[in-house]
Design a protein around this motif. Structure first.
Motif, PDB file in Angstrom:
ATOM      1  N   HIS A 113       0.841  -1.196   0.000  1.00  0.00           N
ATOM      2  CA  HIS A 113       0.000   0.000   0.000  1.00  0.00           C
ATOM      3  C   HIS A 113       0.881   1.253   0.000  1.00  0.00           C
ATOM      4  N   LEU A 114       0.253   2.387  -0.262  1.00  0.00           N
ATOM      5  CA  LEU A 114       0.996   3.639  -0.323  1.00  0.00           C
ATOM      6  C   LEU A 114       1.348   4.175   1.052  1.00  0.00           C
ATOM      7  N   GLY A 115       0.539   3.854   2.052  1.00  0.00           N
ATOM      8  CA  GLY A 115       0.732   4.465   3.357  1.00  0.00           C
ATOM      9  C   GLY A 115       0.023   5.811   3.412  1.00  0.00           C
ATOM     10  N   ARG A 116      -0.371   6.228   4.606  1.00  0.00           N
ATOM     11  CA  ARG A 116      -1.205   7.431   4.750  1.00  0.00           C
ATOM     12  C   ARG A 116      -0.549   8.682   4.174  1.00  0.00           C
ATOM     13  N   SER A 117       0.702   8.950   4.575  1.00  0.00           N
ATOM     14  CA  SER A 117       1.329  10.202   4.158  1.00  0.00           C
ATOM     15  C   SER A 117       1.576  10.224   2.657  1.00  0.00           C
ATOM     16  N   LEU A 118       2.018   9.093   2.105  1.00  0.00           N
ATOM     17  CA  LEU A 118       2.250   9.028   0.664  1.00  0.00           C
ATOM     18  C   LEU A 118       0.941   9.131  -0.100  1.00  0.00           C
ATOM     19  N   ALA A 119      -0.106   8.500   0.417  1.00  0.00           N
ATOM     20  CA  ALA A 119      -1.413   8.594  -0.238  1.00  0.00           C
ATOM     21  C   ALA A 119      -1.902  10.038  -0.276  1.00  0.00           C
ATOM     22  N   ARG A 120      -1.680  10.764   0.809  1.00  0.00           N
ATOM     23  CA  ARG A 120      -2.081  12.175   0.831  1.00  0.00           C
ATOM     24  C   ARG A 120      -1.305  12.977  -0.203  1.00  0.00           C
ATOM     25  N   ARG A 121      -0.007  12.651  -0.340  1.00  0.00           N
ATOM     26  CA  ARG A 121       0.817  13.419  -1.280  1.00  0.00           C
ATOM     27  C   ARG A 121       0.394  13.209  -2.733  1.00  0.00           C
ATOM     28  N   VAL A 122      -0.047  12.004  -3.067  1.00  0.00           N
ATOM     29  CA  VAL A 122      -0.339  11.712  -4.481  1.00  0.00           C
ATOM     30  C   VAL A 122      -1.818  11.826  -4.826  1.00  0.00           C
ATOM     31  N   ARG A 123      -2.680  11.974  -3.804  1.00  0.00           N
ATOM     32  CA  ARG A 123      -4.120  11.932  -4.063  1.00  0.00           C
ATOM     33  C   ARG A 123      -4.568  12.986  -5.070  1.00  0.00           C
ATOM     34  N   ASN A 124      -3.943  14.143  -5.020  1.00  0.00           N
ATOM     35  CA  ASN A 124      -4.377  15.237  -5.889  1.00  0.00           C
ATOM     36  C   ASN A 124      -3.482  15.437  -7.113  1.00  0.00           C
ATOM     37  N   ARG A 125      -2.608  14.467  -7.386  1.00  0.00           N
ATOM     38  CA  ARG A 125      -1.747  14.586  -8.566  1.00  0.00           C
ATOM     39  C   ARG A 125      -2.496  14.026  -9.771  1.00  0.00           C
ATOM     40  N   LEU A 126      -3.477  14.768 -10.215  1.00  0.00           N
ATOM     41  CA  LEU A 126      -4.398  14.302 -11.251  1.00  0.00           C
ATOM     42  C   LEU A 126      -3.704  13.964 -12.570  1.00  0.00           C
ATOM     43  N   PRO A 127      -2.609  14.663 -12.949  1.00  0.00           N
ATOM     44  CA  PRO A 127      -1.978  14.291 -14.234  1.00  0.00           C
ATOM     45  C   PRO A 127      -1.281  12.933 -14.200  1.00  0.00           C
ATOM     46  N   TRP A 128      -1.100  12.324 -13.029  1.00  0.00           N
ATOM     47  CA  TRP A 128      -0.374  11.068 -12.939  1.00  0.00           C
ATOM     48  C   TRP A 128      -1.254   9.890 -13.343  1.00  0.00           C
ATOM     49  N   SER A 129      -0.680   8.996 -14.149  1.00  0.00           N
ATOM     50  CA  SER A 129      -1.372   7.765 -14.518  1.00  0.00           C
ATOM     51  C   SER A 129      -0.330   6.661 -14.684  1.00  0.00           C
ATOM     52  N   THR A 130      -0.802   5.422 -14.735  1.00  0.00           N
ATOM     53  CA  THR A 130       0.085   4.274 -14.852  1.00  0.00           C
ATOM     54  C   THR A 130      -0.310   3.417 -16.050  1.00  0.00           C
ATOM     55  N   SER A 131       0.658   2.641 -16.550  1.00  0.00           N
ATOM     56  CA  SER A 131       0.384   1.697 -17.636  1.00  0.00           C
ATOM     57  C   SER A 131       1.245   0.467 -17.429  1.00  0.00           C
ATOM     58  N   LEU A 132       0.926  -0.594 -18.146  1.00  0.00           N
ATOM     59  CA  LEU A 132       1.696  -1.834 -18.100  1.00  0.00           C
ATOM     60  C   LEU A 132       2.265  -2.133 -19.473  1.00  0.00           C
ATOM     61  N   ASP A 133       3.583  -2.340 -19.532  1.00  0.00           N
ATOM     62  CA  ASP A 133       4.250  -2.819 -20.749  1.00  0.00           C
ATOM     63  C   ASP A 133       4.111  -1.880 -21.943  1.00  0.00           C
ATOM     64  N   ARG A 134       3.928  -0.602 -21.692  1.00  0.00           N
ATOM     65  CA  ARG A 134       3.848   0.328 -22.822  1.00  0.00           C
ATOM     66  C   ARG A 134       5.229   0.589 -23.410  1.00  0.00           C
ATOM     67  N   CYS A 135       6.268   0.629 -22.581  1.00  0.00           N
ATOM     68  CA  CYS A 135       7.625   0.892 -23.093  1.00  0.00           C
ATOM     69  C   CYS A 135       8.642   0.196 -22.195  1.00  0.00           C
ATOM     70  N   PHE A 136       8.647  -1.134 -22.243  1.00  0.00           N
ATOM     71  CA  PHE A 136       9.487  -1.939 -21.357  1.00  0.00           C
ATOM     72  C   PHE A 136      10.961  -1.575 -21.475  1.00  0.00           C
ATOM     73  N   GLU A 137      11.504  -1.605 -22.674  1.00  0.00           N
ATOM     74  CA  GLU A 137      12.944  -1.363 -22.822  1.00  0.00           C
ATOM     75  C   GLU A 137      13.315   0.030 -22.348  1.00  0.00           C
ATOM     76  N   ARG A 138      12.457   0.995 -22.574  1.00  0.00           N
ATOM     77  CA  ARG A 138      12.747   2.360 -22.122  1.00  0.00           C
ATOM     78  C   ARG A 138      12.843   2.415 -20.597  1.00  0.00           C
ATOM     79  N   VAL A 139      11.947   1.706 -19.906  1.00  0.00           N
ATOM     80  CA  VAL A 139      12.004   1.654 -18.445  1.00  0.00           C
ATOM     81  C   VAL A 139      13.313   1.021 -17.992  1.00  0.00           C
ATOM     82  N   VAL A 140      13.710  -0.079 -18.630  1.00  0.00           N
ATOM     83  CA  VAL A 140      14.960  -0.747 -18.265  1.00  0.00           C
ATOM     84  C   VAL A 140      16.142   0.205 -18.438  1.00  0.00           C
TER      85      VAL A 140
END
Length: 262
Positions: A97-124
């Motif tokens: 889990h994110l934990g309370r303080s981390l969850a508070r920090r990211v809760r309003n970061r609306l531009p943030w999103s996640t994906s799976l396997d969109r650019c594997f080699e770039r991440v590496v």
């Protein structure tokens, strides 16, 4: 000196808890996958100096049979050390889990999103940039990309308005996902990527994220230490390597909401 023909022949339980359990030059996709299935991960030498240091420090233990050589006799083993720490740091996906303080920090970061396997080699490659020692060698990256193409290696990407700001990657072995490395260009981005990976993996039927190396960031996300024997027992009963994860692009706000009252 004691040599094993393959990873299936190596008795990891007899190895020392806090050093390399083996040396092997084989970083091929098949060799890499077999090692992870045996509960072992690689740490290639960054240069000839590091390779020579491996030989100088560990040759006596290799000669005594306390550290095994794996693979063909003609190959130079000391360029790659292989590890299986005892105890093993893991993140049960149900408790990550994110934990309370981390969850508070990211809760309003609306531009943030996640994906799976969109650019594997770039991440590496982002995980390699600026790191010392440089263990993500070209040969290892080539094998990881091939394992990704075959469906064994995956990445989670963190995005901010279309910009890649963090991520994590690793290999999936049944209901265990062994995380190799992560990176961030914004504070907390890699932690959120790991939490997102846990959520996707849990939904697919996965059980554990293997952190490989312990640290405060692992503990802060819900990580615990388990005996090597317990980790290997879990790894060996996972069955199929295929636990398909959702490839949907998801807003980070949902992870903060899931944290709830934790």
């Amino acid at each position: 000196m004691s040599r094993c023909p393959d990873w299936e022949s190596l008795d990891v339980l007899k190895a020392a808890p806090d050093g390399p359990v083996a040396f092997s030059a084989d970083l091929s996709p098949a060799g890499l996958l077999a090692a992870y299935r045996a509960g072992v991960y690689p740490f290639p030498a960054a240069d000839e100096y590091t390779r020579a240091l491996n030989e100088m420090v560990f040759a006596d233990q290799v000669q005594a049979g306390r550290i095994r050589l794996v693979g063909e006799e003609s190959a130079d083993p000391y360029a790659v050390s292989w590890w299986s720490p005892d105890p093993r740091p893991v993140l049960p996906v149900s408790a990550t889990h994110l934990g309370r303080s981390l969850a508070r920090r990211v809760r309003n970061r609306l531009p943030w999103s996640t994906s799976l396997d969109r650019c594997f080699e770039r991440v590496v490659r982002e995980c390699r940039t600026g790191r010392a020692p440089l263990w993500l060698t070209d040969e290892l990256i080539e094998s990881l990309v091939r394992l990704h193409d075959l469906g064994h290696a995956h990445s989670v990407e963190m995005w901010e308005d279309g910009e890649l700001i963090g991520g994590v990657f690793g290999l999936q072995i049944g209901s265990v996902f062994s995380m190799d490395s992560m990176f961030h260009h914004r504070p907390d981005a890699s932690k959120v990527a790991v939490t997102d990976l846990a959520a996707r993996f849990a939904q697919a039927g996965g059980a554990l994220l293997d952190a490989q190396r312990d640290g405060p960031h692992v503990r802060g996300l819900g990580g615990v230490l388990v005996p090597r024997e317990q980790y290997l027992r879990h790894l060996r009963r996972t069955g199929s390597d295929r636990f398909p994860m959702s490839t949907a692009t998801l807003p980070v706000s949902r992870l903060a909401q899931q944290t709830g009252s934790r």
